[in-house]
Design an enzyme around this catalytic site. Structure first.
Site, PDB file in Angstrom:
ATOM      1  CE  LYS A  83      -4.274   0.020   2.224  1.00  0.00           C
ATOM      2  NZ  LYS A  83      -5.136  -0.204   3.424  1.00  0.00           N
TER       3      LYS A  83
HETATM    4  O1  G3P Z   1      -7.515   0.311   5.517  1.00  0.00           O
HETATM    5  C1  G3P Z   1      -8.035   1.479   4.977  1.00  0.00           C
HETATM    6  C2  G3P Z   1      -9.415   1.831   5.453  1.00  0.00           C
HETATM    7  O2  G3P Z   1     -10.247   0.722   5.324  1.00  0.00           O
HETATM    8  C3  G3P Z   1      -9.475   2.502   6.791  1.00  0.00           C
HETATM    9  O3  G3P Z   1     -10.780   2.610   7.289  1.00  0.00           O
HETATM   10  O4  G3P Z   1     -12.384   3.084   9.100  1.00  0.00           O
HETATM   11  O5  G3P Z   1     -10.001   3.849   9.338  1.00  0.00           O
HETATM   12  O6  G3P Z   1     -11.549   4.959   7.723  1.00  0.00           O
HETATM   13  P1  G3P Z   1     -11.188   3.677   8.411  1.00  0.00           P
END
Ligand code: G3P
Length: 217
Positions: A83
């Site tokens: 990533k």
């Molecule tokens: O891994 C990336 C993403 O899914 C993060 O999610 O809930 O931290 O906005 P969030």
């Protein structure tokens, strides 16, 4: 649509894998930090459990550091996708890594143009953050739909991962938007099973069965 699990927690991964519905795993520095320990070892363990794609994020912010870290992460297992944040340095790193055959998941995507740049640089995946856009009053899923439509129109091989999924409705909307993948937290995956009529139905079937058994005695 493929379902990835958005976690670095081994217990969650093991439990979800038993259901046979998970195609991959995505992690990020926040999720990895929550688990503690050595990330390389954790990543190797995740890859032993999950045969599909496993995303692991770089911490460096300049191209050379990202490339170095990405090579290191990619050497852990063949299914690792690195990533990389969608910055000018990140996109430069993706171009270099893609030429080496290292799979990149370009992350922190909040606009169509960022996704386009990532795909042009050779990313295998782009991760638009749906929940975080919704949080600031934007329409996260509209972005997923725009990217999915354009990638399909132009025949890009880059896959869209609807990320930052907050609830089961997001999963339905990701599928309707044409997203190739939704990466879901374990809590959302468990919620996807739920329907009160299923619980009621099981309860009724069991009670009817018991009643009938009682009658034959
Ligand atoms: O891994 C990336 C993403 O899914 C993060 O999610 O809930 O931290 O906005 P969030």
């Amino acid at each position: 649509m493929k379902l990835f699990l958005d976690t670095a927690n081994l217990q969650e991964i093991k439990e979800a894998m038993q259901w046979g519905v998970i195609d991959g795993v995505t992690t990020n520095p926040t999720l990895a930090a929550r688990e503690g320990g050595d990330f390389r070892e954790l990543l190797a363990e995740i890859c032993r459990i999950v045969p599909g794609s496993v995303s692991a994020e770089v911490i460096a912010t300049e191209t050379e550091g990202m490339v170095r870290e990405a090579r290191e992460l990619a050497s852990v297992a063949p299914q690792v996708a690195v990533k990389i944040p969608v910055t000018p340095d990140g996109i430069r790193a993706v171009k270099i890594l893609a030429a080496e055959g290292i799979k990149c998941n370009v992350t922190l995507i909040f606009s169509f143009n960022q996704a386009l740049l990532a795909a042009k640089a050779g990313a295998c995946y782009v991760s638009p953050f749906v929940g975080r856009l919704d949080d600031i009053g934007h329409d996260g899923m509209a972005l997923v739909a725009d990217i999915s439509r354009a990638f399909s129109h132009y025949g890009f091989s880059c896959e869209v991962i609807a990320a930052s999924i907050r609830h089961p409705r997001h999963v339905i909307e990701a599928a309707m938007a044409g997203s190739h993948i939704a990466t879901v937290p374990f809590s959302v995956l468990k919620q996807m099973f739920n329907h009160p009529l299923t619980d009621l139905g099981i309860e009724r079937f069991l009670s009817d069965w018991q009643k009938a058994k009682g009658n034959t005695k």
